[in-house]
Design an enzyme around this catalytic site. Structure first.
Site, PDB file in Angstrom:
ATOM      1  CG  MET A   1      -8.623   5.468   8.332  1.00  0.00           C
ATOM      2  SD  MET A   1     -10.502   5.605   8.213  1.00  0.00           S
ATOM      3  CE  MET A   1     -11.028   3.901   9.181  1.00  0.00           C
TER       4      MET A   1
ATOM      5  NE  ARG B   1       0.819 -20.769  -5.817  1.00  0.00           N
ATOM      6  CZ  ARG B   1       1.504 -19.558  -5.818  1.00  0.00           C
ATOM      7  NH1 ARG B   1       1.740 -18.662  -4.831  1.00  0.00           N
ATOM      8  NH2 ARG B   1       2.319 -19.479  -6.820  1.00  0.00           N
TER       9      ARG B   1
ATOM     10  CE1 TYR C   1      -9.339   6.488  18.490  1.00  0.00           C
ATOM     11  CE2 TYR C   1      -7.915   6.359  16.584  1.00  0.00           C
ATOM     12  CZ  TYR C   1      -8.764   6.756  17.030  1.00  0.00           C
ATOM     13  OH  TYR C   1      -9.768   7.563  16.238  1.00  0.00           O
TER      14      TYR C   1
ATOM     15  CE  LYS D   1       2.088 -12.491  -8.803  1.00  0.00           C
ATOM     16  NZ  LYS D   1       2.148 -14.036  -8.301  1.00  0.00           N
TER      17      LYS D   1
END
Length: 360
Positions: free
Chosen positions: A303, A130, A255, A35
């Site tokens: 980023m 769950r 930054y 998955k």
């Protein structure tokens, strides 16, 4: 021009790790969990590499259909089951097994029918809280489903462990006892063991194993690394240096100007960042491999870029290879430094990272 960041997927490592599962329990069948896009490795690619698995587990109908459309003919199990009658119809149409964990699902099955029989994996909640039926509902549901004439009568019985990743936590034994008590006298093969239980709790193995993270070379335990379990990393995330700059003592990098050069020194810029899935919260000091040697990251993750201290690599040049995790650098180490888990790092590798097979 494509970005330098790429994820190399090692098919032989996937196959090696599958063999480790077989070695742990030779008489059990294997439902390989692929998955979440094969834990970030590419679901179809992983399924093709692991074609010798007895089946595949996915989270959604969409994932299952993608596999069928790619020509994957193995057993496929919908681990979250089906949401409504239409999804049950499609599961039947695509020859998918379904996990049943709610009475509403039982009611849909016994009150409708489809031409193609479906195999049911009936889930008991033994403490994960769950998905799963309570003990009383579980036994009643098993009897209802076994009386249904359009499903396969070999219902499989399953549960999921909450704490198997902690070898010192007795919760796994408690859950195993609850399962054995509730399943006593019910016909059907058992499926309990996830990766941690496969490696750490042999009494849980049953007829079907459900390995996930260990297939990708990662330790399923709260401490340690996959190599200690004989596993091989299935992904190497890498990029390249795109700049090498020299700064004076006291100059700041990145930054927030949060990191200052302790002396005159070279700083490398690597073409990868949180936009590619590298963890933004990785702190200064997090290791990378430049030309196979460890160097520390410095400053904040951007980023598209990260910066590294090249004082121990004075000959490093633009274009040199940088490994973020994988071959030679365990993803578990990076995850711990970033206060997360290896699962998340692997799953968060973004779509702009080019994935290539190690044979390419």
């Amino acid at each position: 021009m494509s970005r330098a960041a790429c994820a190399v997927i090692h098919s032989k490592a996937l196959q090696h790790n599958l063999q480790c599962v077989r070695n742990a329990s030779p008489d059990s069948r294997i439902l390989a969990i692929i998955k979440a896009n094969g834990y970030g490795h590419g679901m179809v690619r992983v399924a093709q590499a692991l074609h010798q698995a007895d089946g595949f587990g996915v989270a959604s109908l969409h994932e299952a259909v993608v596999l069928r459309q790619a020509g994957i003919d193995n057993t496929i199990v919908l681990l979250e089951g089906f949401a409504d009658l239409e999804e049950l119809r499609l599961a039947s149409q695509h020859r998918l097994d379904v996990v049943v964990h709610q009475q509403q699902q039982v009611d849909l099955i016994i009150n409708h029918s489809f031409p193609a029989a479906v195999t049911i994996w009936l889930k008991l909640d033994t403490g994960m809280h769950r998905l799963g039926l309570s003990s009383d509902s579980f036994r009643a549901a098993a009897q209802q489903l076994q009386a249904c004439d359009w499903i396969n009568t070999d219902i499989r019985l399953m549960t999921h462990f909450a704490c198997a990743d902690d070898r010192d936590n007795d919760m796994t034994n408690v859950q195993l006892h609850r399962f054995e008590t509730s399943a006593a006298g019910l016909a059907g093969e058992h499926s309990l063991a996830n990766s941690a239980a496969i490696l750490g709790w042999p009494a849980t193995h049953g007829q079907w194993l459900r390995p996930g993270i260990m297939l990708y070379g990662v330790s399923p335990f709260t401490e340690g690394q996959g190599a200690a379990e004989g596993l091989q990393p299935a992904m190497t995330l890498k990029s390249r240096l795109i700049a090498v700059n020299h700064y004076r003592r006291g100059e700041t990098v990145g930054y927030g100007a949060s990191w200052s050069c302790p002396e005159d020194m070279p700083i490398g810029v690597v073409a990868i960042g949180y936009g590619d899935g590298y963890p933004r919260h990785a702190p200064s000091g997090t290791p990378l491999l430049v030309n196979g040697r460890r160097v520390p990251m410095v400053g904040r993750v951007s980023m598209d870029m990260i910066t590294v201290d090249l004082r121990t690599q004075p000959d490093a040049n633009i274009g040199d290879e940088v490994i973020l995790w994988g071959d030679g650098l365990a993803v578990e180490e990076i995850a711990r430094l970033a206060s997360t888990i290896a699962y998340e790092l692997l799953c968060h590798v973004s779509q702009r990272v080019h994935m290539i097979d190690d044979g390419e």
